[in-house]
Write a protein that holds these residues in place. Structure first.
Motif, short mmCIF file in Angstrom:
data_model
loop_
_atom_site.label_atom_id
_atom_site.label_comp_id
_atom_site.label_asym_id
_atom_site.label_seq_id
_atom_site.Cartn_x
_atom_site.Cartn_y
_atom_site.Cartn_z
N ASP A 1 0.83 -1.21 0.00
CA ASP A 1 0.00 0.00 0.00
C ASP A 1 0.86 1.25 0.00
OD1 ASP A 1 -2.22 -1.62 0.08
OD2 ASP A 1 -2.49 -1.43 2.25
N VAL A 2 1.96 1.22 0.76
CA VAL A 2 2.86 2.38 0.81
C VAL A 2 3.44 2.63 -0.57
CG1 VAL A 2 4.99 3.27 1.81
CG2 VAL A 2 3.41 1.99 3.24
N ARG A 3 3.87 1.60 -1.25
CA ARG A 3 4.43 1.77 -2.60
C ARG A 3 3.36 2.24 -3.58
NH1 ARG A 3 6.69 -3.20 -1.06
NH2 ARG A 3 8.82 -2.93 -0.35
N TRP A 4 2.11 1.79 -3.41
CA TRP A 4 1.03 2.19 -4.30
C TRP A 4 0.71 3.68 -4.16
CZ3 TRP A 4 -1.68 0.12 -8.23
CH2 TRP A 4 -2.88 0.72 -8.57
N PHE A 5 0.68 4.19 -2.92
CA PHE A 5 0.32 5.58 -2.67
C PHE A 5 1.52 6.52 -2.65
CE2 PHE A 5 -3.42 3.46 -0.76
CZ PHE A 5 -4.39 4.09 -1.53
N LYS A 6 2.69 6.06 -3.02
CA LYS A 6 3.90 6.89 -3.00
C LYS A 6 3.79 8.15 -3.85
CE LYS A 6 8.88 6.55 -3.06
NZ LYS A 6 10.02 5.67 -3.22
N PRO A 7 3.17 8.13 -5.05
CA PRO A 7 3.06 9.37 -5.83
C PRO A 7 2.09 10.40 -5.22
CG PRO A 7 2.78 7.45 -7.24
CD PRO A 7 2.77 6.97 -5.83
N ALA A 8 1.21 9.99 -4.33
CA ALA A 8 0.23 10.92 -3.76
C ALA A 8 0.90 11.86 -2.76
CB ALA A 8 -0.89 10.15 -3.06
N GLU A 9 0.36 13.07 -2.64
CA GLU A 9 0.91 14.07 -1.74
C GLU A 9 0.25 13.96 -0.36
OE1 GLU A 9 1.99 18.76 -2.04
OE2 GLU A 9 0.01 18.14 -2.70
N LEU A 10 1.04 14.14 0.67
CA LEU A 10 0.53 14.17 2.04
C LEU A 10 0.32 15.62 2.45
CD1 LEU A 10 3.06 11.67 3.65
CD2 LEU A 10 0.71 11.18 2.99
N CYS A 11 -0.61 15.85 3.35
CA CYS A 11 -0.79 17.19 3.92
C CYS A 11 -1.12 17.04 5.40
CB CYS A 11 -1.87 17.97 3.18
SG CYS A 11 -3.50 17.27 3.35
N THR A 12 -0.96 18.11 6.15
CA THR A 12 -1.25 18.09 7.58
C THR A 12 -2.33 19.11 7.88
OG1 THR A 12 0.38 19.78 8.15
CG2 THR A 12 1.16 17.51 8.06
N LYS A 13 -2.88 19.03 9.08
CA LYS A 13 -3.91 19.98 9.49
C LYS A 13 -3.36 21.40 9.67
CE LYS A 13 -7.35 16.97 11.41
NZ LYS A 13 -8.26 16.72 12.51
N HIS A 14 -2.05 21.52 9.86
CA HIS A 14 -1.42 22.83 9.98
C HIS A 14 -0.94 23.38 8.64
CE1 HIS A 14 -0.68 21.83 14.44
NE2 HIS A 14 -1.74 22.61 14.33
N GLY A 15 -1.24 22.67 7.54
CA GLY A 15 -0.96 23.20 6.21
C GLY A 15 0.36 22.81 5.58
N LEU A 16 1.09 21.88 6.16
CA LEU A 16 2.35 21.45 5.58
C LEU A 16 2.10 20.45 4.46
CD1 LEU A 16 4.40 20.86 8.84
CD2 LEU A 16 4.27 22.92 7.47
N ARG A 17 3.00 20.39 3.50
CA ARG A 17 2.90 19.45 2.39
C ARG A 17 4.09 18.50 2.45
NH1 ARG A 17 -2.12 19.70 0.31
NH2 ARG A 17 -2.76 21.86 0.21
N GLY A 18 3.86 17.24 2.10
CA GLY A 18 4.93 16.25 2.16
C GLY A 18 4.76 15.14 1.16
N HIS A 19 5.79 14.27 1.09
CA HIS A 19 5.80 13.14 0.18
C HIS A 19 6.32 11.91 0.89
CE1 HIS A 19 4.86 15.53 -3.34
NE2 HIS A 19 5.70 16.43 -2.90
N ILE A 20 5.84 10.75 0.48
CA ILE A 20 6.29 9.47 1.04
C ILE A 20 7.63 9.13 0.43
CG2 ILE A 20 5.79 7.00 1.19
CD1 ILE A 20 2.81 7.72 1.02
N LYS A 21 8.60 8.74 1.27
CA LYS A 21 9.92 8.37 0.79
C LYS A 21 10.07 6.87 0.61
CE LYS A 21 11.72 12.38 0.48
NZ LYS A 21 11.99 12.92 -0.83
#
Length: 79
Positions: A15-35
């Motif tokens: 599942d982690v490898r499948w969702f790797k291209p998707a962007e993560l976000c937080t409730k405080h507005g930060l943006r991130g990516h799965i490594k």
């Protein structure tokens, strides 16, 4: 720190490898990516744009709203 290990969001390394291209976000507005996945229970490493705090919640957005494009004249053509 900008790196974090996230658990209880996904439950399998596949599942982690499948969702790797998707962007993560937080409730405080930060943006991130799965490594990369960590271990065999769905934990993964991710990096964010700025340092993240312990009490921040990480979310995975699974949809994107798309609005229809209308002609410039404002008239809607029905066929």
């Amino acid at each position: 720190k900008r790196m974090a290990v996230v658990k209880h969001l996904l439950y399998d390394p596949m599942d982690v490898r499948w969702f790797k291209p998707a962007e993560l976000c937080t409730k405080h507005g930060l943006r991130g990516h799965i490594k990369e996945p960590v271990g065999t229970h769905g934990l993964f490493k991710c990096s964010f744009s700025t340092p993240i705090t312990q009490n921040d919640t990480i979310m995975l957005i699974l949809y994107k709203r798309v609005y229809p494009k209308f002609p410039e004249s404002g008239k809607i053509i029905v066929r």
